[in-house]
Design an enzyme around this catalytic site. Structure first.
Site, PDB file in Angstrom:
ATOM      1  N   ARG A  67     -44.482  50.939  27.691  1.00  0.00           N
ATOM      2  CA  ARG A  67     -46.006  50.895  27.765  1.00  0.00           C
ATOM      3  C   ARG A  67     -46.345  50.681  29.374  1.00  0.00           C
ATOM      4  NH1 ARG A  67     -43.980  49.278  23.160  1.00  0.00           N
ATOM      5  NH2 ARG A  67     -43.475  47.158  24.215  1.00  0.00           N
ATOM      6  N   ASP A  87     -32.454  44.207  33.310  1.00  0.00           N
ATOM      7  CA  ASP A  87     -31.512  44.585  32.209  1.00  0.00           C
ATOM      8  C   ASP A  87     -32.482  45.015  30.980  1.00  0.00           C
ATOM      9  OD1 ASP A  87     -29.344  44.938  33.749  1.00  0.00           O
ATOM     10  OD2 ASP A  87     -28.165  43.124  32.645  1.00  0.00           O
ATOM     11  N   ALA A  88     -31.945  45.743  30.099  1.00  0.00           N
ATOM     12  CA  ALA A  88     -32.376  45.838  28.963  1.00  0.00           C
ATOM     13  C   ALA A  88     -32.578  44.234  28.234  1.00  0.00           C
ATOM     14  CB  ALA A  88     -31.221  46.644  27.770  1.00  0.00           C
ATOM     15  N   ALA A  96     -34.173  49.083  28.560  1.00  0.00           N
ATOM     16  CA  ALA A  96     -34.843  49.096  27.258  1.00  0.00           C
ATOM     17  C   ALA A  96     -35.533  47.775  26.641  1.00  0.00           C
ATOM     18  CB  ALA A  96     -33.861  49.802  26.204  1.00  0.00           C
ATOM     19  N   GLY A 145     -37.239  52.548  27.042  1.00  0.00           N
ATOM     20  CA  GLY A 145     -37.484  52.658  25.667  1.00  0.00           C
ATOM     21  C   GLY A 145     -38.184  51.436  25.236  1.00  0.00           C
ATOM     22  N   GLY A 179     -44.568  33.107  35.681  1.00  0.00           N
ATOM     23  CA  GLY A 179     -43.927  31.806  35.614  1.00  0.00           C
ATOM     24  C   GLY A 179     -42.468  31.888  35.485  1.00  0.00           C
ATOM     25  N   GLU A 215     -40.726  55.761  28.724  1.00  0.00           N
ATOM     26  CA  GLU A 215     -40.325  55.449  27.258  1.00  0.00           C
ATOM     27  C   GLU A 215     -40.943  54.049  26.759  1.00  0.00           C
ATOM     28  OE1 GLU A 215     -36.646  57.332  25.721  1.00  0.00           O
ATOM     29  OE2 GLU A 215     -35.919  57.033  27.716  1.00  0.00           O
ATOM     30  N   ARG A 251     -31.128  39.777  35.308  1.00  0.00           N
ATOM     31  CA  ARG A 251     -30.267  39.732  34.145  1.00  0.00           C
ATOM     32  C   ARG A 251     -30.561  38.544  33.373  1.00  0.00           C
ATOM     33  NH1 ARG A 251     -24.480  41.769  35.535  1.00  0.00           N
ATOM     34  NH2 ARG A 251     -24.642  42.149  33.389  1.00  0.00           N
TER      35      ARG A 251
END
Lengths: 395, 395, 395
Positions: free
Chosen positions: B267, B323-324, B308, B282, B331, B265, B371
């Site tokens: 690139r 994590d989203a 996402a 996403g 770096g 979802e 995270r």
């Protein structure tokens, strides 16, 4: 006695000298798509060529031909939308006669339009009702679909600068349609025919439902411009040669675009402009005046990189970098070290630079690298590694 | 006397024994689209079947048939692009004769191509000029459109591994065209015909303007692969069976793709590869070598989740979680607790793990959860909840 | 003796009184697309009109006509898919006779369907095999393509509420196809014909490969709804009037959508619902139950703004703001000042508000502004500037 180019020039002068005459800002002849149920509704106007602050001789000939054809030509209104007729065409052909032999390739495009109209084969199914002759005399709010398209053409062909035109009223003027390729269809016509179309297997493939068409339905981009998916550029956008629009999260709205070779993998909202050599990274978002900015249209300078999934709600200078994932809104408080202040002052001698600045304070500041310190979460600015060309006038 | 499969094998041996002969890396017969204005310009090459490091018997037959048909066959060049002729086809049919009856379904695809060409109906409007016989002998920089397509086919059909081919020169070899579905159109032809096309209501619906076609114009995906929008996958991408590409912010560029069942979802930039069982959330962005990485193509391991709107500019191991919204560039400084260091060392016994690491230090490290601590803003890494399969050789 | 509307009502009563009869939840007549290789495989069902908890008189007539035509009508199953026949049509026409003259426009759509089927021209190439009569009696797991489509229609036309239907089994029921516009094609057919199609220049332009069609292939949106790119809305999504779906990073999956006028420039995952007046910013991501949420479908309240590239994995109330780039997952720890706690308590008197809350604690809390403090990196919540309408019942 032969009618010559000198005669043409004399004719134009004579027309222009008449009291009713006024040079238009823009004009052109459009093929119009009419509503399938309501044929008085103009759904789209397709111009093979538009004129914008140019070709006043042709304007004079066309306006005069309209008068001769019995059309009401009121140049005191902001817009003029007239019917096309055989009499109008004959009058134009007569006036343009000395230019017809050389009206080929890039020469005399308006004459080519008239010649083409005069020789359209009868079996094309098209009649005079399918065309309109359109003029804009004042850049006021949009009243007609035909004038709306003329302004959008002026923007998308680069003949008018982005943000330079009055587009008020354009959402009211344009009709929301279903589009099958370049063809607009009234939603009510689809509703009226849904049962027959679906049962007979002839329900059309709808590409979109919108008031605006797509850029590529009306404009041929430069040879070095790429648009990898037509839906990604709305008609009314402007793309300088060398621009590439990728098909991931990119979108360029109307009255927005690029001023040079730009890689676009993110969103350029309506009213936003990006300078030459810049890069709008994958999923990057340049906000429009209605969403997250302080109401000032956002300009991105030249040679600036907006990293993937970054977000910009305020103007950014030349040779800047927004790291991937960084958001700079007008009110974002950004921290600078003393060293960063000094380095940025050096290349921005006429700007106020301090250790805490808001996003909107960076307008016109060049060579800034915006980052989030991953150890503290602080949004910081420093001198970017990109070369900044100092304004010679200042030194 | 009947010509048999034994005769065919003898013929192939005879050809291969000749001094001029050389096994090609890849070959195939393509239908070519020529420029509408400049018919010498090849805009696209469509191969019904390509051969890549295989079927050398067919290669020998085709090369020999080209010689017999009077084509110049120089196997010392990196690429060979020849014209197709009736004589060439007759020679191939003669050689392939014993295989023609059984050339059906998945059997003897090259023979099927020859049979089909030999029996194309005259009223198809197609002539020998519409086809080319193409060979690649060395994997050097791309010189011709035909060879460029052959390499892109090798990647997109999975016959060559991603990143394994020399694609230098491909942007120079391919022409920027307007595309109407699978059909490329010269931009200059559109310009030359714009007035007539627009006034007659025949201006084509342009789907994109690009040098590359779309994956689905040339490749039939596996039964369990889904591509919810054709523009989202460029030709030259590789999608392992079970991959799903969603229509939101997804994009897979050429020479990039998936090695197993992957949900896409976001690139996947050119040169990036994603392992089996992983999930590109996403709007997630895997950067390419030209934008934000340190020049090393990014690999994402197996069973890894990119949340996402996350962004990855460096290689990520197996069974990791971003994590989203988290960005990991080469770096980026990432903080680990002593507990996290111990837990990650346990499953990565051969890796250096410490309390502060850069993004690029995580190459090959499995089971990491990246995270941002929402109370401190610090980017941290810890042991992910995903199962990690330890390499049996190391224990 | 004339057959009257009274007779019709009597007929319906008589049918409904029979022991086999049962009111269906939904029903309709569909044109079906069959596999090109395997004609028993139903690839798509296109309904000109569907009935959902309504029009039981027509249901009775149709069921009775099926029985009269010799179809097996077992109303004890959850789904009933029957063949259409001339006898069935004749029986329906006979029953609907008094309504046929007034079956026009929005009146008596089921009668229009029957009349249209009874008068389809022979040269349409369509036969009784191209249609199915379909009923759903219990909202259980999906068994057939025809029933799957009926449920998706119920959602997309707004006749059934989002999340209200049992869609289990739908991925198993639907076939993965290549789509050329509205036309599904078996992948195996493409494979079987690839050589001939490609060599003859007739290889189709594939728009997507998926199990689901697109929303716009089946549903006509409201006049004030805009979908700027058809791939952005999957069939089974629901869009309330006034919704606009932009072509950048937007996507609305099946069983997801909007409950009022919403601007959608981001992703609304399957099972997510957005309230009236809200704005899903460019690239914003509302997570689905399978990716990043705690398994609870995400609802976004009314008049709420999800900023560009924000991400939401938990329910958000009315009149909230997520700043651009902010991620709120169920477990995200969010810090509130004492002042913020007081201000939010005032407008959320029945909610627990404290100085540290998790994302999932904000379910049903209105008027919250979620931000990241750019000087500390801390994710914070405060009172938004948006007007909150207090629930009158609580005060």
């Amino acid at each position: 006695m032969a009618y010559t180019k000198e005669d043409f020039k004399q004719l134009v002068q004579d027309i222009q000298a008449q009291s009713w005459y006024k040079n238009p800002i823009g004009f052109g002849i459009a093929r119009v798509d009419r509503g399938q149920l309501n044929s008085d509704k103009i759904l789209q106007a397709t111009y093979p060529i538009i004129n914008w602050e140019e070709n006043y001789g042709s304007a004079a000939v066309l306006l005069n031909a309209l008068k001769e054809a019995g059309e009401e030509v009121d140049t005191s209104k902001t817009e003029l939308v007239c019917n096309l007729s055989d009499k109008f065409l004959a009058s134009c052909v007569e006036a343009f006669r000395p230019y017809i032999p050389e009206a080929k390739g890039d020469e005399h495009k308006n004459v080519q339009v008239i010649s083409t109209l005069a020789s359209l084969p009868i079996d094309s199914g098209l009649t005079a009702d399918d065309y309109k002759v359109v003029f804009i005399f004042e850049d006021e709010a949009v009243n007609s679909v035909e004038a709306a398209y003329l302004k959008l053409y002026a923007l998308s062909t680069g003949k008018a600068k982005l943000r330079s035109l009055n587009l008020n009223g354009i959402f009211g003027a344009l009709h929301n349609c279903a589009w099958v390729g370049n063809q607009p269809i009234e939603l009510d016509w689809l509703r009226a025919n849904e049962i027959v179309l679906k049962l007979s297997g002839k329900y059309p493939t709808i590409d979109m439902v919108d008031k605006f068409p797509r850029f590529l339905s009306h404009v041929i981009p430069a040879d070095n411009t790429r648009i990898l998916e037509t839906s990604k550029v709305r008609f009314g956008a402007q793309l300088a040669g060398g621009t590439t629009v990728m098909p991931g999260a990119a979108y360029i709205n109307f009255n927005a675009g690029t001023e040079g070779s730009v890689m676009v993998e993110g969103r350029i909202s309506s009213s936003a402009v990006v300078g030459a050599g810049s890069d709008v990274g994958g999923g990057a978002s340049i906000l429009g005046v209605l969403s997250g900015t302080d109401g000032v249209p956002v300009s991105i300078g030249e040679n600036t990189l907006l990293g993937a999934n970054s977000c910009t709600g305020t103007a950014i200078g030349d040779s800047c970098i927004l790291d991937a994932g960084v958001t700079i809104l007008p009110g974002t408080k950004i921290t600078l070290s003393e060293k960063a202040v000094a380095a940025l002052k050096e290349i921005n001698p006429d700007k106020e630079i301090s250790t805490v600045m808001k996003g909107s304070d960076f307008q016109g500041v060049n060579g800034v690298h915006f980052r989030v310190n991953s150890q503290t979460g602080q949004t910081i600015a420093m001198r970017s590694t990109r070369e900044v060309k100092l304004n010679a006038d200042l030194h």
